[in-house]
Design an enzyme around this catalytic site. Structure first.
Site, PDB file in Angstrom:
ATOM      1  N   ASP A 109       0.869  -1.174   0.000  1.00  0.00           N
ATOM      2  CA  ASP A 109       0.000   0.000   0.000  1.00  0.00           C
ATOM      3  C   ASP A 109       0.910   1.230   0.000  1.00  0.00           C
ATOM      4  OD1 ASP A 109      -2.444   1.394   0.297  1.00  0.00           O
ATOM      5  OD2 ASP A 109      -2.354   1.283   2.465  1.00  0.00           O
ATOM      6  N   VAL A 159      -9.513  -4.229   0.103  1.00  0.00           N
ATOM      7  CA  VAL A 159      -9.824  -5.571  -0.384  1.00  0.00           C
ATOM      8  C   VAL A 159      -9.614  -6.626   0.700  1.00  0.00           C
ATOM      9  CG1 VAL A 159      -9.327  -5.018  -2.810  1.00  0.00           C
ATOM     10  CG2 VAL A 159      -7.462  -5.808  -1.336  1.00  0.00           C
ATOM     11  N   ARG A 171      -9.916 -14.665   5.583  1.00  0.00           N
ATOM     12  CA  ARG A 171      -8.646 -14.957   4.902  1.00  0.00           C
ATOM     13  C   ARG A 171      -8.758 -16.181   4.006  1.00  0.00           C
ATOM     14  NH1 ARG A 171      -4.389 -12.010   7.346  1.00  0.00           N
ATOM     15  NH2 ARG A 171      -4.669 -11.548   9.551  1.00  0.00           N
TER      16      ARG A 171
HETATM   17  P1  IMP Z   1       1.855  -0.517   3.719  1.00  0.00           P
HETATM   18  O1  IMP Z   1       2.942  -0.425   4.755  1.00  0.00           O
HETATM   19  O2  IMP Z   1       1.027   0.737   3.712  1.00  0.00           O
HETATM   20  O3  IMP Z   1       2.360  -0.875   2.363  1.00  0.00           O
HETATM   21  O4  IMP Z   1       0.850  -1.593   4.265  1.00  0.00           O
HETATM   22  C1  IMP Z   1       0.806  -2.886   3.830  1.00  0.00           C
HETATM   23  C2  IMP Z   1      -0.062  -3.699   4.760  1.00  0.00           C
HETATM   24  O5  IMP Z   1      -1.324  -3.033   4.992  1.00  0.00           O
HETATM   25  C3  IMP Z   1      -0.418  -5.016   4.144  1.00  0.00           C
HETATM   26  O6  IMP Z   1       0.519  -6.004   4.486  1.00  0.00           O
HETATM   27  C4  IMP Z   1      -1.798  -5.280   4.726  1.00  0.00           C
HETATM   28  O7  IMP Z   1      -1.672  -5.924   5.971  1.00  0.00           O
HETATM   29  C5  IMP Z   1      -2.396  -3.938   4.960  1.00  0.00           C
HETATM   30  N1  IMP Z   1      -3.329  -3.538   3.875  1.00  0.00           N
HETATM   31  C6  IMP Z   1      -3.172  -2.524   3.001  1.00  0.00           C
HETATM   32  N2  IMP Z   1      -4.201  -2.431   2.162  1.00  0.00           N
HETATM   33  C7  IMP Z   1      -5.053  -3.423   2.511  1.00  0.00           C
HETATM   34  C8  IMP Z   1      -6.327  -3.865   1.978  1.00  0.00           C
HETATM   35  O8  IMP Z   1      -6.902  -3.316   1.017  1.00  0.00           O
HETATM   36  N3  IMP Z   1      -6.879  -4.933   2.610  1.00  0.00           N
HETATM   37  C9  IMP Z   1      -6.304  -5.570   3.655  1.00  0.00           C
HETATM   38  N4  IMP Z   1      -5.119  -5.206   4.167  1.00  0.00           N
HETATM   39  C10 IMP Z   1      -4.496  -4.142   3.598  1.00  0.00           C
END
Ligand code: IMP
Ligand code: MG
Length: 188
Positions: A109, A159, A171
């Site tokens: 993300d 999602v 999950r």
């Molecule tokens: P980042 O550090 O912002 O890249 O976050 C990544 C983490 O956020 C992933 O490993 C997920 O656990 C969680 N995450 C981000 N977007 C989603 C989503 O749309 N659904 C479920 N978990 C998400």
């Protein structure tokens, strides 16, 4: 504790169906097998979201490889967005020095989680370090993190399914679904 709703009640639409997931995972497995042919490979799965992806992916990788697991938590638990610094809640048991390491993630993300994990692992002197994610929300990226393998680029929608949870449930679904935010407000 209240019972979670059946998934049908929180699903707005199926974003990636089971066939499309499996087809793409087979392609990724083939690509990884080619890229690491003749090399040693250690795959590190980030718990818990990437577990289903890992087990399907490794069955499509036809070169010898080992696996290990790591769990991380963002500081500021319960927040819906990554804080930028992660802490290891369960470390791998493998010594990665001089090994080719491939991190397997469910979704990137902001990229902040992966950036921290890569920094932590880089400090242990692997021979190489790459990342593979099933889903990529490129439009939300804050950290400039290199990702060698991407399953699907997706829009900025929350999602779930196929490893990804809504407050720990769902999950098990074999597809990726979009949350109906009018019916369900995820807490992270
Ligand atoms: P980042 O550090 O912002 O890249 O976050 C990544 C983490 O956020 C992933 O490993 C997920 O656990 C969680 N995450 C981000 N977007 C989603 C989503 O749309 N659904 C479920 N978990 C998400
Ligand atoms: Mg995760």
């Amino acid at each position: 504790m209240s019972m979670p709703l059946p998934y049908q009640d929180v699903l707005a639409e199926v974003l990636v169906d089971e066939d499309s997931l499996q087809k793409r995972i087979a392609e990724l497995g083939q690509q990884i097998s080619q890229d690491y042919a003749g090399e040693d490979l250690l795959i590190i799965c980030i718990l818990r979201g990437a577990v289903l992806f890992l087990t399907d992916l490794m069955r499509k990788i036809d070169i010898p490889h080992t696996i290990d697991f790591m769990a991380v938590a963002s500081y500021g638990e319960g927040a819906r967005e990554s804080s930028g610094s992660v802490r290891i809640t369960m470390d791998i048991r493998t010594d990665i020095r001089d090994r080719n390491v491939l991190i397997v993630e469910d979704i990137i993300d902001s990229g902040l989680t992966l950036a921290s994990v890569m920094e932590l692992l880089e400090a242990r002197h692997p021979k190489s370090l790459q990342a593979c994610t099933l889903l990529d929300k490129t439009s939300r990226r804050k950290a400039d993190v290199p990702i060698r393998y991407v399953g699907f680029d997706i829009k900025d929608k929350f999602v779930f399914g196929y490893g990804l949870d809504l407050d720990e449930y769902y999950r098990d679904l074999p597809f990726i679904g979009v949350v109906d935010l009018e019916k369900y407000q995820p807490s992270e």
